[in-house]
Design a protein around this motif. Structure first.
Motif, PDB file in Angstrom:
ATOM      1  N   VAL A 167     -32.066 -12.061   8.274  1.00 53.54           N
ATOM      2  CA  VAL A 167     -31.903 -12.230   6.825  1.00 53.54           C
ATOM      3  C   VAL A 167     -32.521 -13.544   6.364  1.00 53.54           C
ATOM      4  N   ASP A 168     -32.299 -14.630   7.139  1.00 53.23           N
ATOM      5  CA  ASP A 168     -32.868 -15.934   6.780  1.00 53.23           C
ATOM      6  C   ASP A 168     -34.391 -15.900   6.807  1.00 53.23           C
ATOM      7  N   ILE A 169     -34.948 -15.314   7.862  1.00 51.29           N
ATOM      8  CA  ILE A 169     -36.417 -15.234   7.959  1.00 51.29           C
ATOM      9  C   ILE A 169     -36.968 -14.414   6.802  1.00 51.29           C
ATOM     10  N   HIS A 170     -36.279 -13.321   6.479  1.00 54.30           N
ATOM     11  CA  HIS A 170     -36.722 -12.483   5.353  1.00 54.30           C
ATOM     12  C   HIS A 170     -36.711 -13.286   4.053  1.00 54.30           C
ATOM     13  N   HIS A 171     -35.664 -14.084   3.872  1.00 52.19           N
ATOM     14  CA  HIS A 171     -35.588 -14.921   2.662  1.00 52.19           C
ATOM     15  C   HIS A 171     -36.756 -15.892   2.588  1.00 52.19           C
TER      16      HIS A 171
ATOM     17  N   ASN B 278     -30.102 -24.051   0.629  1.00 56.14           N
ATOM     18  CA  ASN B 278     -29.379 -24.339   1.876  1.00 56.14           C
ATOM     19  C   ASN B 278     -27.919 -24.699   1.603  1.00 56.14           C
ATOM     20  N   ILE B 279     -27.707 -25.505   0.565  1.00 53.71           N
ATOM     21  CA  ILE B 279     -26.332 -25.908   0.214  1.00 53.71           C
ATOM     22  C   ILE B 279     -25.510 -24.685  -0.190  1.00 53.71           C
ATOM     23  N   ARG B 280     -26.099 -23.832  -1.013  1.00 58.24           N
ATOM     24  CA  ARG B 280     -25.384 -22.640  -1.476  1.00 58.24           C
ATOM     25  C   ARG B 280     -25.024 -21.717  -0.312  1.00 58.24           C
ATOM     26  N   LYS B 281     -25.945 -21.563   0.649  1.00 56.55           N
ATOM     27  CA  LYS B 281     -25.742 -20.591   1.720  1.00 56.55           C
ATOM     28  C   LYS B 281     -24.885 -21.115   2.872  1.00 56.55           C
TER      29      LYS B 281
ATOM     30  N   ASP C  58     -33.301 -22.189  14.074  1.00 54.12           N
ATOM     31  CA  ASP C  58     -32.580 -21.452  13.028  1.00 54.12           C
ATOM     32  C   ASP C  58     -32.415 -22.252  11.741  1.00 54.12           C
ATOM     33  N   HIS C  59     -32.878 -23.499  11.712  1.00 53.31           N
ATOM     34  CA  HIS C  59     -32.811 -24.294  10.484  1.00 53.31           C
ATOM     35  C   HIS C  59     -34.161 -24.245   9.772  1.00 53.31           C
ATOM     36  N   TYR C  60     -34.494 -23.059   9.262  1.00 46.80           N
ATOM     37  CA  TYR C  60     -35.816 -22.857   8.673  1.00 46.80           C
ATOM     38  C   TYR C  60     -36.014 -23.698   7.421  1.00 46.80           C
ATOM     39  N   GLY C  61     -34.961 -23.834   6.605  1.00 51.78           N
ATOM     40  CA  GLY C  61     -35.096 -24.586   5.355  1.00 51.78           C
ATOM     41  C   GLY C  61     -35.487 -26.022   5.600  1.00 51.78           C
TER      42      GLY C  61
END
Length: 273
Positions: A127-131, A198-201, A239-242
């Protein structure tokens, strides 16, 4: 003045100059200057008029040609970015979406309890990568380094975050945009958007502070939140893409990106090298 008008002026001015000179010479100056002197004066007058008037037109014409060249180059870049965005959308984004659905279906099957966290982590990563692929596609479809007022972009990201989370962002933004390049404005606004996502998620924060200084003496951006934070040693793991994307954006504009945890606050700081 249009390109076509400039061309006509350049073509007609020497002709009109010679015609006027010959008329004045034959009508009024023949008793005072000889035919030979008049013939010598003709090219001198044409040269003088050409240098005083036509050089300005030539400069303007060259400027228009240069602008046209830049516009063509920008159009080519935009077309290529649109093509890449289209390929990403039709390929990677859709594949990741289908993969996330299949992983979601796997969660309905009977899976060993010890493997459940792995499956959840896999789904979260997809899901993160898709985002981030979707975000990349949106960025590709925007004009690169679009030189719009940066404050508009900052406030757009902040309003969106406040609407989605009901968290009021305390902001202090002092910016004279002439002290930031178009690239800096574009990338920093994108970093603010990414930080707020990132903060929101992930952060579970109740307070967010943004401080931006863009003056002749100081230039920096700080985004703070009182969320749960993370282990700084793993800040730039896979996993910390942002965080990785923000670091890459800073690298493109030759800025530094620093992450730290201090007094129960997560602090992201962006500043020039």
């Amino acid at each position: 003045m249009t390109y076509k008008q400039l061309k006509w002026f350049i073509l007609l001015i020497p002709t009109i100059t010679v015609g006027l000179w010959e008329y004045v010479r034959h009508e009024y100056l023949l008793p005072y200057i000889s035919m030979d002197v008049g013939n010598w004066l003709t090219p001198v007058i044409v040269l003088f008029v050409t240098f005083t008037l036509l050089t300005r037109f030539f400069t303007k014409l060259e400027l228009m040609q240069e602008q046209l060249k830049v516009e063509r180059a920008e159009k080519a870049v935009l077309e290529e970015r649109e093509r890449i965005a289209h390929d990403l959308h039709d390929g990677m984004a859709q594949s990741l979406f289908l993969l996330s659905i299949k992983v979601k279906q796997l969660e309905k099957l009977q899976i060993a309890e010890k493997d459940q966290p792995k499956l959840e982590a896999l789904h979260k990563n997809i899901v993160d990568i898709h985002h981030y692929v979707r975000t990349g596609i949106e960025n590709l479809r925007q004009p690169p380094h679009k030189d719009l007022p940066a404050l508009d972009s900052f406030h757009t990201h902040i309003r969106k975050f406040e609407n989605e989370t009901d968290i009021h962002v305390t902001k202090s933004i002092t910016m004279d945009e002439k002290h930031l390049t178009a690239g800096e404005k574009f990338e920093l606004a994108a970093c603010v958007g990414e930080a707020l996502v990132n903060i929101r998620k992930h952060a579970q924060a109740t307070k967010v502070i943004i401080h931006m200084e863009g003056t002749e003496r100081e230039r920096y951006l700080v985004v703070k939140d009182n969320g749960v934070g993370f282990d700084q040693r793993d800040a730039f793991e896979e996993d910390h893409y942002g965080l990785k994307m923000m670091a890459e954006r800073c690298k493109r504009i030759n800025w530094l990106f620093n992450v730290k945890r201090e007094n129960n606050w997560t602090i992201l700081k962006f500043s020039p090298k």
